[in-house]
Scaffold this motif. Structure first.
Motif, PDB file in Angstrom:
ATOM      1  N   TYR A  47     -14.462  52.058  41.978  1.00 17.10           N
ATOM      2  CA  TYR A  47     -14.110  52.987  43.002  1.00 17.10           C
ATOM      3  C   TYR A  47     -14.482  54.479  42.454  1.00 17.10           C
ATOM      4  N   ALA A  48     -14.523  55.054  41.140  1.00 18.08           N
ATOM      5  CA  ALA A  48     -14.864  55.851  40.465  1.00 18.08           C
ATOM      6  C   ALA A  48     -16.705  56.335  41.588  1.00 18.08           C
ATOM      7  N   LEU A  49     -17.580  55.649  41.533  1.00 16.84           N
ATOM      8  CA  LEU A  49     -18.283  55.682  42.420  1.00 16.84           C
ATOM      9  C   LEU A  49     -18.170  55.640  44.194  1.00 16.84           C
ATOM     10  N   GLY A  50     -17.186  55.494  44.279  1.00  8.93           N
ATOM     11  CA  GLY A  50     -17.006  55.251  45.646  1.00  8.93           C
ATOM     12  C   GLY A  50     -16.194  56.728  45.456  1.00  8.93           C
ATOM     13  N   VAL A  51     -15.268  57.137  44.372  1.00  8.31           N
ATOM     14  CA  VAL A  51     -15.506  58.709  44.934  1.00  8.31           C
ATOM     15  C   VAL A  51     -16.768  60.243  44.128  1.00  8.31           C
ATOM     16  N   THR A  52     -17.273  59.393  43.532  1.00  4.42           N
ATOM     17  CA  THR A  52     -18.215  59.936  43.266  1.00  4.42           C
ATOM     18  C   THR A  52     -19.350  60.610  44.157  1.00  4.42           C
ATOM     19  N   ILE A  53     -19.749  59.286  44.816  1.00  2.00           N
ATOM     20  CA  ILE A  53     -20.288  59.553  46.459  1.00  2.00           C
ATOM     21  C   ILE A  53     -19.564  59.952  47.520  1.00  2.00           C
ATOM     22  N   GLY A  54     -18.334  59.499  48.103  1.00  2.00           N
ATOM     23  CA  GLY A  54     -17.345  60.345  48.918  1.00  2.00           C
ATOM     24  C   GLY A  54     -17.057  61.399  48.612  1.00  2.00           C
ATOM     25  N   ALA A  55     -17.157  61.777  48.020  1.00  3.47           N
ATOM     26  CA  ALA A  55     -16.368  63.558  47.834  1.00  3.47           C
ATOM     27  C   ALA A  55     -18.004  64.726  48.202  1.00  3.47           C
TER      28      ALA A  55
END
Length: 393
Positions: A47-55
């Motif tokens: 989930y944190a990876l998704g945040v880091t990439i998505g932002a």
């Protein structure tokens, strides 16, 4: 504050709940899906990876989309992602749902920050951002324990369905209250967006975010076991301390925004990081005394997340000077820096606990936050060379 800000706060509460509630549900999900606790832990890290990439990435890709339209699309994606998680047939599907939801999370907070600053006068920008992030801190206080209780008693799927309901409320509130005619500068293109990645001013603030925020998580990640094993509090007492800490966080978040509005980003960050470092040292020194440890935890919470509004508004201020057409992208990169700080702090804290012990974590955390103070002062000197950045002081 405009009602539109409260719509963003409600949405932030939903997004914050789905990010943090998974920690309390890991044992339940692991048992139900037949996976190990470490495997279930991927639901947090991915989930944190998704945040880091998505932002940063998705914010840049959606640069030409009107911000209200983008906001509603993100809330729709967030709601659908949680609905998919609630009905996920297996572990792999749940991991995919978490990653997709993380993508929406990153872009949401990036554009919500810039929308918030657009809704108020310049002197209230930090307070506006603080109000949006209040939803995130309130999620720590109420949404996470309530969601954990629901998941433990009615199944983890019920928690995700509850978050879906919150997402729908946030979507409707944003659709009704957020104005469509938000002021928006024209896109400056790929070149301007790359300036965000190469600006020493912005890169330094991202480093401050990762170091300062991450330093706190070296200790915060292990607060519960510290209180239990070192202080000697019962599980029930630890829960009450965490609730007290969360309430202090909510107050500190608003206070941090008001302080930044009053004295500027650099000065407020200096005060906040200094208070945070002192709190961590005090926690380490008084950890064996139950009453003192509880008092320090409450004091600590007031500084722990107070740096979020000034850091986010600081990035927006600098980006307006460095690359006016890529402010949303700059904001998104800082959201990524927050999450990198969380991941790095939790990892470093684990190494400290394993190598030295729980009691050492607050001292190491204080040292890292001290590095953040030095970086803040350096940033203030660097940005003094910018035409309007002196106002950030």
């Amino acid at each position: 504050m405009p009602l539109a800000l409260w719509a963003l706060t409600i949405s932030a509460f939903a997004v914050g709940t789905t990010e943090f509630v998974i920690v309390g549900l890991l044992p339940t999900i692991a048992a139900d899906l037949g996976v190990s606790i470490p495997s279930a832990g991927l639901l947090v890290s991915l989930y944190a990876l998704g945040v880091t990439i998505g932002a940063p990435v998705l914010t840049a890709m959606a640069d030409r989309v009107p911000r209200k339209t983008l906001l509603l699309l993100l809330l729709a994606l967030f709601t659908l992602g949680n609905a998919y998680a609630a009905f996920a047939p297996d572990y792999g599907s749940l991991v995919a749902a978490r990653f997709i939801t993380g993508l929406a999370h990153g872009v949401f907070f990036a554009i919500a920050s810039t929308i918030a600053t657009d809704l108020v006068e310049p002197e209230k920008e930090s307070s506006a951002i603080a109000l949006v992030f209040l939803g995130l801190t309130v999620a720590l206080v109420t949404g996470v324990p309530l969601g954990t209780f629901i998941g433990q008693n009615f199944g983890w799927q019920s928690t995700f369905l509850g978050v879906v309901a919150l997402g729908v409320i946030g979507f409707v509130a944003s659709a009704v209250l957020v104005p469509a005619n938000l002021t928006r500068t024209a896109s400056a293109g790929i070149k301007a967006q790359l300036q965000v990645l190469t600006s020493p001013h912005l890169l330094l603030v991202y480093l401050i975010t990762a170091v300062g925020y991450g330093g706190n998580f070296i200790a915060f990640t292990f607060l519960a076991p510290m209180l239990n094993e070192v202080t000697g509090l019962s599980a029930g007492a630890v829960s009450l301390v965490l609730l007290l800490y969360g309430a202090s966080v909510a107050v500190g978040n608003i206070a941090g925004g008001k302080l930044a509005d009053r004295i500027g980003a650099v000065a407020s960050l200096t005060v906040i990081f200094t208070g945070l470092a002192i709190s961590l040292v005090a926690l380490g020194a008084l950890l064996t005394s139950p009453i003192a440890a509880i008092a320090v935890a409450a004091f600590w919470g007031g500084f722990a997340f107070a740096n979020v509004p000034p850091l986010q508004s600081y990035v927006v201020q600098i980006a307006r000077e460095v690359s006016p057409g890529a402010v949303d992208v700059a904001s998104g990169l800082n959201i990524g820096a927050f999450n990198l700080g969380i991941a790095g702090g939790a990892w470093a804290g684990g190494l400290v606990v394993e190598g030295i012990g729980l009691a050492a974590a607050p001292y190491i955390a204080a040292g890292v936050v001290g590095v953040g103070i030095v970086l803040v002062r350096l940033s203030g000197r660097l940005n003094a060379t910018m035409p309007q950045a002196v106002a950030a002081e």
